[in-house]
Design an enzyme around this catalytic site. Sequence first.
Site: not given
Length: 186
Positions: A153-157
């Site tokens: 999710v979001c900046t977990g990438s």
Amino acid sequence: MNRRDFTLSCLGTLAAASLGGVAPQALAAGASGQRPAANSLPAGTKASTSGKPHIAFVLYEGMTALDLIGPAEVLAGEQFDVDFVWYDKEVVYAESRANKRLGLMPTATFAEIEQTNILCVPGTSNPYKQLERTEMIDWVARVGAKADWVTSVCTGSFILGAAGLLKGYKATSHWGVLQDLRYFGA
């Protein structure tokens, strides 16, 4: 059954079906256009005790709580076994502007989970700081390489990217740091 329960049931059924190999090609195809391989967890792995598909949510200090709680609420139904994973079982604190921080309790450690069907990494307002957590990055790399589905999710990438799991894939993140994903080969 109310609308929320119906929606959760449908989403859970779709996710469970896709792990069983009956999802439409459009949902199951990865960047390579191939379906993910069905993944049976080996005997003795903590995640395989019930025979249900397993979801591992990564916890870490400073994560955005909503990035964890939203997907967990949708996917943590009866059709899955779910673990919230960190390097130990001590309270992990989410980022917060409040005078009291939200603490989350891990249900498993990195040492206990060797494999999962679905890996989910929540985001944070400071993804660059998380890249220093080598034990977490190494675990995500090992477990993510064997998972049927690797998600964030979001900046977990950024954590997935640091683990080498975005090379050659289309990926997204918060619009303010999206261009930085190219550094990871996304």
